[in-house]
Design a protein around this motif. Structure first.
Motif, mmCIF file in Angstrom:
data_model
loop_
_atom_site.group_PDB
_atom_site.id
_atom_site.type_symbol
_atom_site.label_atom_id
_atom_site.label_comp_id
_atom_site.label_asym_id
_atom_site.label_seq_id
_atom_site.Cartn_x
_atom_site.Cartn_y
_atom_site.Cartn_z
ATOM 1 N N HIS A 109 0.663 -1.226 -0.011
ATOM 2 C CA HIS A 109 -0.098 -0.034 -0.005
ATOM 3 C C HIS A 109 0.980 1.269 -0.055
ATOM 4 O O HIS A 109 1.888 1.178 0.582
ATOM 5 C CB HIS A 109 -0.826 0.054 1.289
ATOM 6 C CG HIS A 109 -2.000 -1.074 1.241
ATOM 7 N ND1 HIS A 109 -1.870 -2.426 1.308
ATOM 8 C CD2 HIS A 109 -3.287 -0.710 0.832
ATOM 9 C CE1 HIS A 109 -3.092 -3.038 1.112
ATOM 10 N NE2 HIS A 109 -3.975 -2.051 0.977
ATOM 11 N N SER A 113 0.816 5.509 0.172
ATOM 12 C CA SER A 113 0.262 6.782 0.766
ATOM 13 C C SER A 113 1.041 7.909 0.478
ATOM 14 O O SER A 113 2.355 7.899 0.591
ATOM 15 C CB SER A 113 -0.131 6.618 1.895
ATOM 16 O OG SER A 113 -0.539 7.771 2.650
ATOM 17 N N TYR A 125 -5.239 -1.313 9.707
ATOM 18 C CA TYR A 125 -4.306 -0.464 8.580
ATOM 19 C C TYR A 125 -5.135 0.121 7.483
ATOM 20 O O TYR A 125 -4.685 1.152 6.979
ATOM 21 C CB TYR A 125 -3.283 -1.495 8.332
ATOM 22 C CG TYR A 125 -2.109 -1.573 9.531
ATOM 23 C CD1 TYR A 125 -1.006 -0.514 9.373
ATOM 24 C CD2 TYR A 125 -2.268 -2.344 10.317
ATOM 25 C CE1 TYR A 125 0.092 -0.838 10.136
ATOM 26 C CE2 TYR A 125 -1.388 -2.531 11.291
ATOM 27 C CZ TYR A 125 0.135 -1.650 11.341
ATOM 28 O OH TYR A 125 0.811 -1.749 12.069
ATOM 29 N N TYR A 130 -4.868 3.981 6.631
ATOM 30 C CA TYR A 130 -4.402 4.601 5.503
ATOM 31 C C TYR A 130 -5.606 5.750 4.739
ATOM 32 O O TYR A 130 -5.377 6.652 4.310
ATOM 33 C CB TYR A 130 -4.070 3.716 4.426
ATOM 34 C CG TYR A 130 -2.729 3.039 4.631
ATOM 35 C CD1 TYR A 130 -1.897 3.345 3.510
ATOM 36 C CD2 TYR A 130 -1.966 2.534 5.599
ATOM 37 C CE1 TYR A 130 -0.583 3.003 3.441
ATOM 38 C CE2 TYR A 130 -0.923 2.116 5.661
ATOM 39 C CZ TYR A 130 -0.005 2.325 4.843
ATOM 40 O OH TYR A 130 1.408 1.844 4.435
#
Length: 431
Positions: free
Chosen positions: A354, A356, A417, A421
């Motif tokens: 992931h 960000s 999580y 995020y």
């Protein structure tokens, strides 16, 4: 004017790295020949009666109420309600040293003090601050680091907490560490704290990084600088990757140089999953230090314990001693460690997959935590995650958000999580 007992201990330490690193309080503190000391003599020689310690004795044993004793049937009244010695139960101290040597084979043949029992690792750090930190002698630690270091050093002791940058290019920032050591060394002495696995990042040095850290300390010691290294090993042994230095750095610093004093701060709190026991240990090591000089350090530490909490909890020590001798404990600990490693792997997989624009995971490979460097205010983000997602996290400082995966069940990790995020991205949009 110093108390003669304090002066006697200072004279014993005179000319050693330990003696030269003592703080103002460290020079003044001593273990008095008062009730505790006299009571110890009475235990040995008072064969007719021991009228020294304020406990109730019935039939030769400490009195224990049945309503208390029934909850700990396997402990004797002495193991449950009696006062422990100021430095801790002797058999426990010996057992912890035995375990420390087993877990750190690099200590073989190196001299150390006997571990002294303290009421938790936080107390141990506080006592070390009393002994070695004051307004003229700061402590160096990583940035980011556990917020209690600042509370102890700056607020409680009136000293300064100086920092070096913890990370660079995905690993330990050795250049920042070396630069900070050089700056501190200008005063003639350095007090540095190393915490691995680290709180809040959950990072431990690789084998190569550990070698560099030790070499950096050795280099300034060789130039004449007196150095004390505090090894905060609260999360010792909880490593989840192969290339991590497997021992405490205390094993390296123990006999590194005559100008280096090492101290190990550890205990069963995290290692043995007994968080509320409040039982920790402090162990000193220094090249060429004698048994008499180690004892002087122990007595100064005992003076701090006696003047604050008197002694650590007896039940915690008694249970720990019995547990450490249980043949099943290592297998039981492995089960819990495997649980933590499983959670670590799920977190690692999530953050690696992931991206960000607001959150940057700090390097992590061990321990209980991982942290994000935030491009927004970490406290505002924490509040938003808490009140909109009902998920608790910790803002360590304005740009560091800590997540304790140790306390998140594996089946909730993706949910937790994902929420972090998503909220971070919302935060950026709204601001």
């Amino acid at each position: 004017m110093l108390n003669p007992l304090a002066q006697e201990l200072n004279d014993t330490l005179h000319g050693t790295v330990a003696g030269e690193l003592l703080s103002d309080l460290g020079k003044r503190i001593f273990f008095p020949r008062g009730i505790i000391s006299q009571g110890g003599e009475a235990k040995q020689f008072g064969k007719v009666a021991n009228a020294t310690i304020g406990t109730t004795i019935i039939d030769g044993k400490p009195a224990s109420l049945p309503s208390v004793q029934k909850y700990a049937p396997e402990l004797s009244s002495g193991e449950l309600v009696a006062y422990a010695p100021t430095a801790g139960i002797p058999d426990l101290r010996a057992k912890w040293k035995e375990l420390m040597l087993k877990k750190n084979p690099g200590l073989a043949g190196k001299s150390t003090s006997n571990p002294v029992v303290v009421p938790g690792l936080t107390a141990g750090i506080s006592y070390l601050s009393d002994l070695f930190v004051d307004s003229e002698h700061p402590l160096l630690a990583a940035n980011p680091s556990w917020d209690n270091y600042s509370l102890i050093v700056e607020t409680r002791r009136g000293g300064e907490l100086h920092t070096f940058n913890m990370f660079h290019n995905g690993g330990f920032d050795i250049n920042s560490f070396k630069t900070a050591l050089a700056i501190e060394a200008k005063s003639g002495s350095v007090r540095v704290l190393l915490n691995f696995p680290q709180n809040p990042s959950g990072y431990s040095p690789t084998n190569a990084e550990a070698k560099q850290i030790v070499q950096a300390v050795k280099e300034i010691a060789e130039k004449g600088t007196k150095v004390i290294v505090w090894d905060d090993d609260a999360y010792f042994g909880l490593n989840y990757e192969s290339d991590i230095y497997p021992q405490s750095l205390f094993a390296e610093f123990a006999d590194l140089h005559e100008n280096v004093l090492a101290v190990k701060i550890d205990g069963p709190t995290k290692e043995d999953f007994v968080w509320g026991f409040r039982c920790g240990f402090l162990t000193f090591a220094g090249k060429s230090l004698t048994a008499e000089q180690y004892l002087a350090l122990e007595k100064k530490l005992m003076g701090l314990i006696r003047s604050s909490v008197s002694c650590s909890s007896t039940p915690s020590q008694s249970i720990s001693l019995k547990a450490f001798s249980d043949s099943k404990i290592e297998a039981e600990k492995k089960v819990f460690r495997d649980v933590l490693e499983g959670r670590y792997k799920k977190v690692r997989a999530f953050v690696d997959s992931h991206k960000s624009s607001v959150l940057e995971p700090l390097p992590f490979n061990s321990g209980y935590f991982m942290s994000f460097k935030t491009k927004c205010d970490a406290e505002a983000l924490r509040q938003k995650i808490l009140h909109e997602k009902q998920i608790g996290t910790i803002s360590i400082d304005s740009s560091t958000l800590r997540v304790a995966f140790s306390s998140v069940e594996a089946d909730k990790i993706d949910e937790v999580y994902s929420a972090i995020y998503e909220t971070a991205e919302q935060f950026k949009t709204e601001n």
